[in-house]
Write an enzyme that holds these catalytic residues in place. Structure first.
Site, PDB file in Angstrom:
ATOM      1  N   HIS A  97      41.950  47.002  37.871  1.00 31.00           N
ATOM      2  CA  HIS A  97      43.350  46.990  37.452  1.00 31.00           C
ATOM      3  C   HIS A  97      43.411  46.940  35.929  1.00 31.00           C
ATOM      4  CE1 HIS A  97      44.178  44.935  41.527  1.00 31.00           C
ATOM      5  NE2 HIS A  97      44.882  46.053  41.562  1.00 31.00           N
ATOM      6  N   CYS A 132      44.802  37.118  38.361  1.00 28.72           N
ATOM      7  CA  CYS A 132      45.102  37.505  39.728  1.00 28.72           C
ATOM      8  C   CYS A 132      45.350  36.374  40.686  1.00 28.72           C
ATOM      9  CB  CYS A 132      43.868  38.214  40.221  1.00 28.72           C
ATOM     10  SG  CYS A 132      44.310  39.709  40.820  1.00 28.72           S
TER      11      CYS A 132
HETATM   12  C1  CIR Z   1      40.801  43.854  45.619  1.00 27.80           C
HETATM   13  O1  CIR Z   1      39.914  44.697  45.474  1.00 27.80           O
HETATM   14  O2  CIR Z   1      41.975  44.163  45.834  1.00 27.80           O
HETATM   15  C2  CIR Z   1      40.417  42.395  45.539  1.00 27.80           C
HETATM   16  N1  CIR Z   1      39.081  42.209  46.047  1.00 27.80           N
HETATM   17  C3  CIR Z   1      40.499  41.903  44.122  1.00 27.80           C
HETATM   18  C4  CIR Z   1      41.855  42.018  43.530  1.00 27.80           C
HETATM   19  C5  CIR Z   1      41.900  41.486  42.170  1.00 27.80           C
HETATM   20  N2  CIR Z   1      43.142  41.706  41.572  1.00 27.80           N
HETATM   21  C6  CIR Z   1      43.320  41.611  40.258  1.00 27.80           C
HETATM   22  O3  CIR Z   1      42.367  41.351  39.503  1.00 27.80           O
HETATM   23  N3  CIR Z   1      44.556  41.836  39.832  1.00 27.80           N
END
Ligand code: CIR
Length: 258
Positions: free
Chosen positions: A166, A253
């Site tokens: 992201h 996140c």
């Molecule tokens: C994903 O791949 O969606 C999750 N394993 C990690 C999401 C992390 N989101 C973020 O850093 N905004």
């Protein structure tokens, strides 16, 4: 900008089954929960009231609660997931968002996709990351919504940076006209007008950190970056993030901040 509260969700039993590039090995859920507690303590140290939502085994990535919603002081936007295993997480946060925002809620419509990790607020301006997760149509819808509420926005594409999930995986706004970012993003024309702290390649993970009131909460163990941030005049609170890093999850996140 001052924040008053944060929303977090405890990592679920099946946390390690979430989406991961796998480079760093399998996550240890018990340790992730310990680290999550330290994260909550750090938020509280910054003066926030923290709402802790119950773990949700339907969604192994649900502790990454920044992704299903974009919260501002004027409107909340319910995101649209690109990641198939995460579709539906937005419905799980909706009741709480409704309680906080009433009718001031907008929803990204399919085929638009937007994940909250791609959205970076700077005052009344929003940078929208075009990524593997946020598509052009989603970005278009979001910018329309933001405009309706008196905000401006612009896009930054990170699609060429393969390891950056992201936008905020690779950059964060620290307030006081200052960004921190990985080397690739630092030169983006959108960031030209700002002071920039640039991490090394090795410490890129620490470019995802959060300024909350008087502090910057930042991943522990990234000593060069922490030193740079301190030198720039910010007080830091380092927190352990290893298990979330294994799941490609950034520090920002793990919370919604309002
Ligand atoms: C994903 O791949 O969606 C999750 N394993 C990690 C999401 C992390 N989101 C973020 O850093 N905004």
């Amino acid at each position: 900008e001052l924040f008053e509260q944060a929303i977090v969700r405890t990592p679920s039993e099946n946390f390690a089954d979430g989406i991961t590039p796998g480079f760093l090995g399998r996550a240890d859920t018990a340790l992730a929960r310990e680290q999550h507690k330290a994260y909550i303590r750090a938020l509280e140290q910054c003066g926030l009231r923290v709402t802790v939502l119950a773990e949700d085994n339907d969604y192994p990535d649900s502790c990454f609660i920044e992704d299903p919603a974009i919260v501002t002081d004027r409107v909340a936007v319910i995101a649209g997931f690109q990641a198939p295993s995460r579709k539906g997480e937005e419905k799980k946060v909706l009741p709480l968002i409704e309680k906080l925002y009433g009718t001031k809620i907008e929803i990204i419509q399919s085929p638009g996709t937007v994940e909250g990790g791609d959205i970076c607020q700077v005052g009344t301006h929003f940078f929208i990351g075009l990524s593997r997760r946020t598509n052009d149509e989603g970005a278009r819808q979001l910018s329309e919504i933001l405009k309706k509420y008196g905000f401006t926005s612009s896009t930054i594409s990170i699609r060429d940076y393969k390891s950056v999930l992201h936008l905020k995986t690779g950059m964060s706004y620290l307030g006081d006209h200052t960004f921190i970012s990985i080397p690739q993003i630092a030169n983006d024309p959108e960031l030209k007008a700002f002071n920039r702290i640039v991490t090394t390649e090795e410490e890129g993970y620490a470019s995802n950190c959060i300024r909350i009131n008087d502090y910057v909460i930042i991943p522990q163990g990234f000593d060069r970056t922490i030193e740079q941030v301190e030198k720039a005049g910010f007080k830091t609170i380092p927190v352990p993030m290893s298990e979330f890093e294994k799941q490609d999850g950034g520090l920002s996140c793990l919370s919604l901040r309002i």
